[in-house]
Every structure is written in C-alpha cells, then in structure tokens.
Design an enzyme around this catalytic site. Sequence first.
Site: not given
Length: 355
Positions: A14, A58, A91
């Site tokens: 992010t 990501d 994550d």
Amino acid sequence: MSKSKVLLIYTGGTIGMMQDAKTGQLKPFDFKQLTDQIPELNKFDVTLSAISFSNPIDSSDMQPSVWIEIAKMIEKNYDKVDGFVVLHGSDTMSFTASALSFMLENLNKPVILTGSQLPIGMIRTDGKENLITAIEIAAAKENLPAGKAGGKPVISEVCIYFEYQLYRGNRTHKFNAEHFQAFQSANYPVLAEAGVNLKYNYSALLKGNLPAGQAGGKKLKVHKALDANIAVLKMFPGITQNVVEAILNAKNVKAIILETFGSGNASTQKWFIDALKKAIDKGIVILNVTQCNAGKVEQGKYATSAAFKKIGVIGSSDITSEAAVAKLMFVLGKTSDKKEIEKLLKSDLRGEMTV
Ligand code: ASP
C-alpha cells in the site's frame, strides 16, 4: 565521521500504491513516484540507495520465490551498506520477516521491514513516519550519533517497524486491517519505541555476533532452499473426518501445522488421533501451534493434548503461525532427515520461540 549507508528494497504494498482512476482499486506504482512523495528523504543524514522490484506487488501475492529474491538482494549488497529497509505490504509482512530471519543466518546488520496502511500520496498517510524512522533504525550504531557510520549496529536482526514500534519480525502477527497499529507481538516485548526519542529495549535485542565496535564476526550465510510442501490444518468444533483426511493425505505434503485450541488442545475423537498417527507413521511432520495470539502450547497439560505427545506431534511453544510456516519451509529445505527436522523445530533458531 562518514554517514551510514542504507539500502531500500521496494517490493510493493500500500505504501507505494495509487488509486486506479477507472476501477478505484489500489495498485502498486513505481519507486520513483514513491520517493518523489517524500522530499524529507533528501534531508536525511544517511546515504540512501534503492532497488525496486520491476513489478511491485501487493503482498497478498507473495511467494517463497520472492523471499529468495529479497534475500539475494541483501546478500549481494551486504558488505556495501550498514542496513536494509524493505518496503512491503502489511498483509504478509510477518511471513516475509519470519522467512528472512531463517534465511539470513549470522545476520550482523539491521533488516527492517516497513510499509503503511494508507498510500504515501495520501495526506493522512502513516507511510512517511514508518519509512523515515525505519531508515533511522537501519542506520543506527551503538554509541554513535544518528546516521554516523562505523562500529556495531544497534539492531542485528530482521524486524518490522510500524506505527512507532519496532518488533522482532518473526514474533509478529497482523491483527488489525483498520488501525495504523496493524501489528502485535504478543509473546515477545517490543524492541524499540519511537517517541520524541528512539528508545531501544536493549535487553530484548538479538546480539549478533560482532565484537563491540568491530567489523568481522561470523560470515552471513544465506539459505535459499525453501520447501513449500506444507499445509495448515486449523481445528474447529465439528471439523469432519473427510476434511482432516483430505489435508493429511494431500499430495506431496511433508509437514502440517496443526492449529489447535488454547495451550495446544484438540478433539480426542478416536478417528482424529488415528488419522494423525497414521500420517506421522507415514513420515509426515505434525507441528502443534496454538490458535491463540498469546501463550504457548503445552502438550499434556490437558487430557485433550495428551495423545499428541504419545503419537509424536511436535509441540512448538509460543511460535506464531506465520513464523511456523516460514520455519517449516526453511527446515524442510535444509534437510530431509526426520531426527534433524525434529531437533530444528524444537530449537529456537532466530529468537522465534521461547524454549
Ligand atoms: N494489500 C496490501 C499489501 O499487503 C496491504 C498493505 O500494504 O498494507 O500489499
């Protein structure tokens, strides 16, 4: 006195994302745009260099092959810089930090992973503080002013810096997808806190193997073989025999993390214990890890874990599931000798568990 050198490794996440104008989704963008958003980096009293993945990801797309790529970047630049900052999505940051901790043996320099919950281009971003302080920590030397080179690094391990706290990477768990404080390290103290001053918790740090104020020590050894033939079997009341057997008999699986209740407990149903025993007799390694965030596995404390001890399930104390995944891949990549695997799994290799 010369300046400390820090290498930034940008993998994605992010921190470096932008909103796609058409879809509204957050997607990674290139590193140049990221650094343009932080003019403060030019004011740093540290020599910064950077490597970016050609396709930033990501971190939910993370793979062991990418861990190997990051480890190789660290190995290649190990003698050229004083410390590393790895920019990474939050994550799977705990998995990557754990994997790197096992892959980088005899680490004598800081490897600090950081990222953010809001992209760096957003006005309320948490990314700037995270990145700037992570760089300061990666540059820090014992008994020297901030940013000065020479001497012994304060940190000689793989850490996560996020929202004013520095954690041992392989002790962390992402517990919050909303708050800026996204990580917790329930079974190990925080390594440093950033307030007006950066306060290190010296007694909690891994010491590295450098003599104070000197270069040398044991040479960095980078382990690049990881074996991902593992599975996680999470217990829940009502889990069926079909599901348990499907996982235990999955093709090529060599080791299974059994995510148990409380202090390592699970069902005492006969079919369940028999299925585990059959798998162990076939040569599958079963590691008992608790579903709880804090506390540890103590096989035999309750009647509901007594059978595990007897059939050869390995108890793994207070390790996190994230660190257990990385440790199993590392250990299976290193050896296929059952005795050696068991010995390594029961040992504290990089500060990942209390023995
Ligand atoms: N999905 C993002 C990632 O892990 C979330 C983040 O960076 O915090 O890459």
